[in-house]
Design an enzyme around this catalytic site. Structure first.
Site, PDB file in Angstrom:
ATOM      1  N   THR A 123       0.807  -1.218   0.000  1.00 23.84           N
ATOM      2  CA  THR A 123       0.000   0.000   0.000  1.00 23.84           C
ATOM      3  C   THR A 123       0.845   1.276   0.000  1.00 23.84           C
ATOM      4  OG1 THR A 123      -1.507   1.273   1.424  1.00 23.84           O
ATOM      5  CG2 THR A 123      -0.126  -0.319   2.534  1.00 23.84           C
ATOM      6  N   ASP A 124       0.257   2.358  -0.507  1.00 25.47           N
ATOM      7  CA  ASP A 124       0.935   3.668  -0.471  1.00 25.47           C
ATOM      8  C   ASP A 124       1.108   4.166   0.967  1.00 25.47           C
ATOM      9  OD1 ASP A 124      -1.746   4.325   0.107  1.00 25.47           O
ATOM     10  OD2 ASP A 124      -1.952   5.771  -1.524  1.00 25.47           O
ATOM     11  N   TYR A 147      -1.373  -0.310  11.128  1.00 21.89           N
ATOM     12  CA  TYR A 147      -1.593  -1.032   9.862  1.00 21.89           C
ATOM     13  C   TYR A 147      -0.454  -0.769   8.891  1.00 21.89           C
ATOM     14  CZ  TYR A 147      -3.218  -1.539   5.016  1.00 21.89           C
ATOM     15  OH  TYR A 147      -3.295  -1.836   3.672  1.00 21.89           O
ATOM     16  N   LYS A 151       2.453  -3.308   7.251  1.00 23.12           N
ATOM     17  CA  LYS A 151       2.670  -3.508   5.807  1.00 23.12           C
ATOM     18  C   LYS A 151       4.114  -3.144   5.444  1.00 23.12           C
ATOM     19  CE  LYS A 151       0.052  -4.638   3.071  1.00 23.12           C
ATOM     20  NZ  LYS A 151      -0.436  -5.978   2.624  1.00 23.12           N
TER      21      LYS A 151
HETATM   22  P1  NAD Z   1      -9.927  -7.076   2.818  1.00 24.90           P
HETATM   23  O1  NAD Z   1      -9.830  -6.709   4.264  1.00 24.90           O
HETATM   24  O2  NAD Z   1     -11.158  -6.763   2.060  1.00 24.90           O
HETATM   25  O3  NAD Z   1      -9.656  -8.634   2.636  1.00 24.90           O
HETATM   26  C1  NAD Z   1      -8.607  -9.309   3.287  1.00 24.90           C
HETATM   27  C2  NAD Z   1      -8.787 -10.810   3.037  1.00 24.90           C
HETATM   28  O4  NAD Z   1      -7.692 -11.495   3.667  1.00 24.90           O
HETATM   29  C3  NAD Z   1     -10.074 -11.374   3.623  1.00 24.90           C
HETATM   30  O5  NAD Z   1     -10.698 -12.209   2.677  1.00 24.90           O
HETATM   31  C4  NAD Z   1      -9.610 -12.158   4.835  1.00 24.90           C
HETATM   32  O6  NAD Z   1     -10.449 -13.256   5.162  1.00 24.90           O
HETATM   33  C5  NAD Z   1      -8.219 -12.613   4.394  1.00 24.90           C
HETATM   34  N1  NAD Z   1      -7.334 -12.883   5.542  1.00 24.90           N
HETATM   35  C6  NAD Z   1      -7.094 -12.046   6.597  1.00 24.90           C
HETATM   36  N2  NAD Z   1      -6.253 -12.638   7.458  1.00 24.90           N
HETATM   37  C7  NAD Z   1      -5.937 -13.860   6.927  1.00 24.90           C
HETATM   38  C8  NAD Z   1      -5.096 -14.923   7.345  1.00 24.90           C
HETATM   39  N3  NAD Z   1      -4.408 -14.871   8.490  1.00 24.90           N
HETATM   40  N4  NAD Z   1      -4.986 -16.014   6.551  1.00 24.90           N
HETATM   41  C9  NAD Z   1      -5.688 -16.081   5.384  1.00 24.90           C
HETATM   42  N5  NAD Z   1      -6.516 -15.115   4.954  1.00 24.90           N
HETATM   43  C10 NAD Z   1      -6.633 -14.009   5.713  1.00 24.90           C
HETATM   44  O7  NAD Z   1      -8.638  -6.409   2.153  1.00 24.90           O
HETATM   45  P2  NAD Z   1      -8.480  -5.621   0.765  1.00 24.90           P
HETATM   46  O8  NAD Z   1      -8.942  -4.230   0.937  1.00 24.90           O
HETATM   47  O9  NAD Z   1      -9.031  -6.476  -0.321  1.00 24.90           O
HETATM   48  O10 NAD Z   1      -6.878  -5.592   0.658  1.00 24.90           O
HETATM   49  C11 NAD Z   1      -6.156  -6.665   0.053  1.00 24.90           C
HETATM   50  C12 NAD Z   1      -4.675  -6.323   0.045  1.00 24.90           C
HETATM   51  O11 NAD Z   1      -4.460  -5.093  -0.663  1.00 24.90           O
HETATM   52  C13 NAD Z   1      -4.080  -6.110   1.443  1.00 24.90           C
HETATM   53  O12 NAD Z   1      -2.794  -6.682   1.476  1.00 24.90           O
HETATM   54  C14 NAD Z   1      -4.007  -4.597   1.583  1.00 24.90           C
HETATM   55  O13 NAD Z   1      -2.955  -4.208   2.456  1.00 24.90           O
HETATM   56  C15 NAD Z   1      -3.722  -4.191   0.143  1.00 24.90           C
HETATM   57  N6  NAD Z   1      -4.183  -2.830  -0.228  1.00 24.90           N
HETATM   58  C16 NAD Z   1      -5.481  -2.441   0.018  1.00 24.90           C
HETATM   59  C17 NAD Z   1      -5.901  -1.186  -0.397  1.00 24.90           C
HETATM   60  C18 NAD Z   1      -7.335  -0.720  -0.200  1.00 24.90           C
HETATM   61  O14 NAD Z   1      -7.663   0.422  -0.540  1.00 24.90           O
HETATM   62  N7  NAD Z   1      -8.248  -1.551   0.297  1.00 24.90           N
HETATM   63  C19 NAD Z   1      -5.000  -0.312  -1.029  1.00 24.90           C
HETATM   64  C20 NAD Z   1      -3.684  -0.741  -1.250  1.00 24.90           C
HETATM   65  C21 NAD Z   1      -3.297  -2.016  -0.853  1.00 24.90           C
END
Ligand code: NAD
Ligand code: TYD
Length: 339
Positions: A123-124, A147, A151
């Site tokens: 993430t940014d 958080y 990351k």
């Molecule tokens: P989310 O919270 O919607 O989904 C996370 C998923 O990970 C869920 O399905 C959860 O069940 C699973 N999970 C959590 N802990 C787990 C574990 N211990 N073992 C197996 N599965 C597990 O997240 P998101 O928003 O879809 O983000 C996905 C990725 O993208 C993350 O790594 C996040 O840091 C990154 N990200 C998100 C954003 C954003 O705007 N949402 C932006 C940049 C990067």
């Protein structure tokens, strides 16, 4: 038939990626390792063909489960994480466990099993708040929330496995995602679904924080680009197509939904709230990536999706865990002034 391991594919971005990847890469089969936390939802992938997408319920921190899921996979795309900043402020323990230890368990398994390419989704927020200019991949990491710190730790771990073990890794750092299937605790789906119910949206602080908005489908396409064309050991920023203050986003959503400004309630600010994120995406664009979504189209479609899919989000907001969480977020904060 390349077999691909996706972690966290029942979540928001993971499920958008799985859907895109299955249609863009017809020869792929996907193993989806997901623990199904509050954010993981089998309904997000219920329409996908079972012959090409298999969900294994399990924890990325458990080496045995990870080995079983990863065996025979050429490629790994690692999304699984705890992702909500506000939750990390209340209790960071699950963040450290899943985001750091989970990534280490996956990296060790990838080395053992000879995975060809391992893409770590980040993430940014690891760059911290940038008052002006744009974050580049080599910039110092200055995470401000637990958080973001978890990351950043996982990003550094990935880097260390490249230097120490020559692990075939890539890292992407994306900006704020939006689109269908986003759990309604994040700002945009919370806003849309609250406005649909004529409930207030709690705007943190003065609402002048700046975020860069990336459609989850564009994020998925960018990940495919980096996975297939990126140089091993490198980091790639994935920015969106629109940057604005939270206030402007709120105004746009109110206007598109025909709702009054009285539904916006300023509340005490988030602790350590980052003022501005902004990414330089030159390195990604050099790989040939172009955005498909402009923000106006993406936002309209997203609002329409939440309108058309009440059956998806209403049960999530009714669940006991969500209600007690929301109470601490909204009712626990003192309303402050007017918009
Ligand atoms: P989310 O919270 O919607 O989904 C996370 C998923 O990970 C869920 O399905 C959860 O069940 C699973 N999970 C959590 N802990 C787990 C574990 N211990 N073992 C197996 N599965 C597990 O997240 P998101 O928003 O879809 O983000 C996905 C990725 O993208 C993350 O790594 C996040 O840091 C990154 N990200 C998100 C954003 C954003 O705007 N949402 C932006 C940049 C990067
Ligand atoms: P969020 O979706 O939590 O993403 P992030 O913190 O990762 O950027 O929040 C987006 C922006 O919206 C952020 O500046 C915090 C703000 N926000 C609110 O004003 N009210 C809310 O209820 C939430 C959840 C977020």
């Amino acid at each position: 038939m390349p077999k691909v391991l996706v972690t966290g594919g029942l979540g928001f971005i993971g499920s958008n990626f799985v859907r895109r990847a299955l249609s863009a890469r017809p020869s792929w089969t996907i193993v989806d390792l997901d623990k199904r936390t509050y954010a993981g939802n089998p309904a997000n992938v219920a329409d996908l063909p079972r012959s090409r997408h298999r969900w294994i319920k399990g924890d990325i921190c458990d080496p045995k489960t990870v080995d079983k899921a990863m065996r025979g996979c050429e490629l790994v795309v690692h999304f699984a994480a705890e992702t909500h900043v506000d939750r990390s402020i209340h209790d960071a323990s699950a963040f450290l466990r899943t985001n750091v230890v989970g990534t280490q368990v996956l990296l060790d398994a990838a080395l053992r099993l000879g995975v060809r390419r391992f893409l770590h989704v980040s993430t940014d927020e690891v760059y911290g708040s940038v008052p002006k200019g744009f974050s580049r991949e080599g910039d110092r990491l200055e995470p401000n929330s637990p958080y973001a710190a978890s990351k950043a730790a996982s990003d550094l771990l990935v880097r260390s496995y490249f230097v120490t073990h020559k692990a075939p890794v890539l890292t992407t750092r994306a900006s704020n995602n939006y689109g269908p299937y986003q759990y309604p605790e994040k700002a945009l789906p919370l806003m849309i679904t609250n406005f649909m119910e004529d409930k207030p949206f709690p705007m943190y602080g003065d609402g002048r924080q700046v975020r860069d908005w990336l459609h989850a489908a564009d994020h998925a396409r960018a990940i495919l680009t980096v996975l297939e064309k990126g140089a091993l050991g490198e980091v790639y920023n994935i920015g969106g197509s629109y940057t604005c203050q939270n206030r402007e986003l709120i105004e746009r959503v109110l206007k598109l939904m025909g709702k009054p400004r009285s539904l916006v309630v300023p509340v005490e600010d988030r602790k350590g709230h980052d003022r501005r994120y902004a990414l330089d995406c030159g390195k990604l664009l050099k790989l040939g990536f172009k955005h498909e979504y402009d923000f106006d189209k993406g936002l309209r479609e997203t609002i329409a999706w939440y309108r058309d899919n009440e059956r998806w989000w209403r049960p999530l907001k009714k669940a006991g865990g969500y209600r007690s969480y929301y109470k601490t977020q909204y009712k626990g904060r003192r309303p402050q002034g007017v918009v």
